[in-house]
Design an enzyme around this catalytic site. Sequence first.
Site, PDB file in Angstrom:
ATOM      1  N   PRO A  86       0.825  -1.214   0.000  1.00  6.15           N
ATOM      2  CA  PRO A  86       0.000   0.000   0.000  1.00  6.15           C
ATOM      3  C   PRO A  86       0.861   1.267   0.000  1.00  6.15           C
ATOM      4  O   PRO A  86       0.357   2.357  -0.226  1.00  6.15           O
ATOM      5  CB  PRO A  86      -0.823  -0.111   1.290  1.00  6.15           C
ATOM      6  CG  PRO A  86      -0.140  -1.122   2.128  1.00  6.15           C
ATOM      7  CD  PRO A  86       0.616  -2.016   1.210  1.00  6.15           C
ATOM      8  N   GLU A 113       1.257  -8.630   8.828  1.00  3.12           N
ATOM      9  CA  GLU A 113       1.505  -7.223   9.134  1.00  3.12           C
ATOM     10  C   GLU A 113       2.322  -6.550   8.018  1.00  3.12           C
ATOM     11  O   GLU A 113       2.376  -5.326   7.913  1.00  3.12           O
ATOM     12  CB  GLU A 113       2.236  -7.159  10.490  1.00  3.12           C
ATOM     13  CG  GLU A 113       2.440  -5.789  11.063  1.00  3.12           C
ATOM     14  CD  GLU A 113       1.155  -4.999  11.253  1.00  3.12           C
ATOM     15  OE1 GLU A 113       0.112  -5.626  11.499  1.00  3.12           O
ATOM     16  OE2 GLU A 113       1.209  -3.767  11.134  1.00  3.12           O
ATOM     17  N   ARG A 150      -4.658  -8.489 -20.564  1.00  3.99           N
ATOM     18  CA  ARG A 150      -5.627  -8.085 -21.593  1.00  3.99           C
ATOM     19  C   ARG A 150      -4.998  -7.173 -22.651  1.00  3.99           C
ATOM     20  O   ARG A 150      -5.536  -7.037 -23.754  1.00  3.99           O
ATOM     21  CB  ARG A 150      -6.871  -7.432 -20.964  1.00  3.99           C
ATOM     22  CG  ARG A 150      -6.636  -6.069 -20.380  1.00  3.99           C
ATOM     23  CD  ARG A 150      -7.835  -5.606 -19.576  1.00  3.99           C
ATOM     24  NE  ARG A 150      -8.966  -5.194 -20.388  1.00  3.99           N
ATOM     25  CZ  ARG A 150      -9.075  -4.001 -20.968  1.00  3.99           C
ATOM     26  NH1 ARG A 150      -8.120  -3.108 -20.850  1.00  3.99           N
ATOM     27  NH2 ARG A 150     -10.146  -3.704 -21.676  1.00  3.99           N
ATOM     28  N   ASP A 164     -10.876   2.511 -24.479  1.00  2.00           N
ATOM     29  CA  ASP A 164     -11.195   2.256 -23.075  1.00  2.00           C
ATOM     30  C   ASP A 164     -10.893   3.461 -22.204  1.00  2.00           C
ATOM     31  O   ASP A 164     -10.041   4.275 -22.541  1.00  2.00           O
ATOM     32  CB  ASP A 164     -10.337   1.093 -22.544  1.00  2.00           C
ATOM     33  CG  ASP A 164     -11.035  -0.242 -22.695  1.00  2.00           C
ATOM     34  OD1 ASP A 164     -12.243  -0.238 -22.948  1.00  2.00           O
ATOM     35  OD2 ASP A 164     -10.347  -1.271 -22.551  1.00  2.00           O
TER      36      ASP A 164
END
Length: 223
Positions: A86, A113, A150, A164
Amino acid sequence: MKIDILTLFPAMFEGILNESIIKRAMEANKVEIHRINFREYSTLNNHQVDDTPYGGGSGMVLRCEPLVSAIEDVKRKDSKVILMTPQGKTYTEEDAQRLSSEKHLILVCGHYEGFDERIREFCDEEISIGDYVLTGGEIPAMVLVDSIVRLLPGVIKKESYENDSFTNHLLDYPTYTKPYDFRGLKVPDVLVSGDHKKIDEWRERARIENTKKKRKDLYVDKE
Ligand code: SAH
């Protein structure tokens, strides 16, 4: 392209690797995807992969040794090692496009963690899929696999993704299918006019309007 996923939970990938477009891409040899359980690289008793944090505190931390041994085992000269965290750079379609031209990706999934800070030294790049915390790097790795595969040549038609959302800093245009009238909600007339020049112009305008309405930040970026 080859993708190696280093994970403690290989079974979590069953769905994405065994259904639909990713499965077909693997069957057609457009991509080779391997899941490697780095627990197998642990030299400790009962293949322990984590331990308590130095300095105290809650949770278990992934140890350097099994993960780094796994990375070093699969790494080639042309590999790019990506750590799912993150704290990494927020992932975008541009990153998917950039990574789709790599030869070999190694995706490292943390858990618990998190991982020993020194593991960062053995990775080329750190990617976050958004400002929220998940229990592991498996779902983020799936997001990368899906968005990258993709885009590989021959996986889906180029026409299917060149308009897109996020391509050229614009969202996609609105699309409709049958029936023409759904509970009084009708398809825009231009789309049933058969005039392809007009349809193209409408779609181009609609992309711009759609972006300004829903994601002004993307459109402003373009100015
Ligand atoms: N304590 C850590 C989070 C640990 S979450 C911190 O606050 O930074 C456990 C693992 O899940 C992480 O090591 C990472 O591999 C993965 N993960 C969680 N959220 C993620 C996100 N938004 N993007 C990418 N990986 C994520």
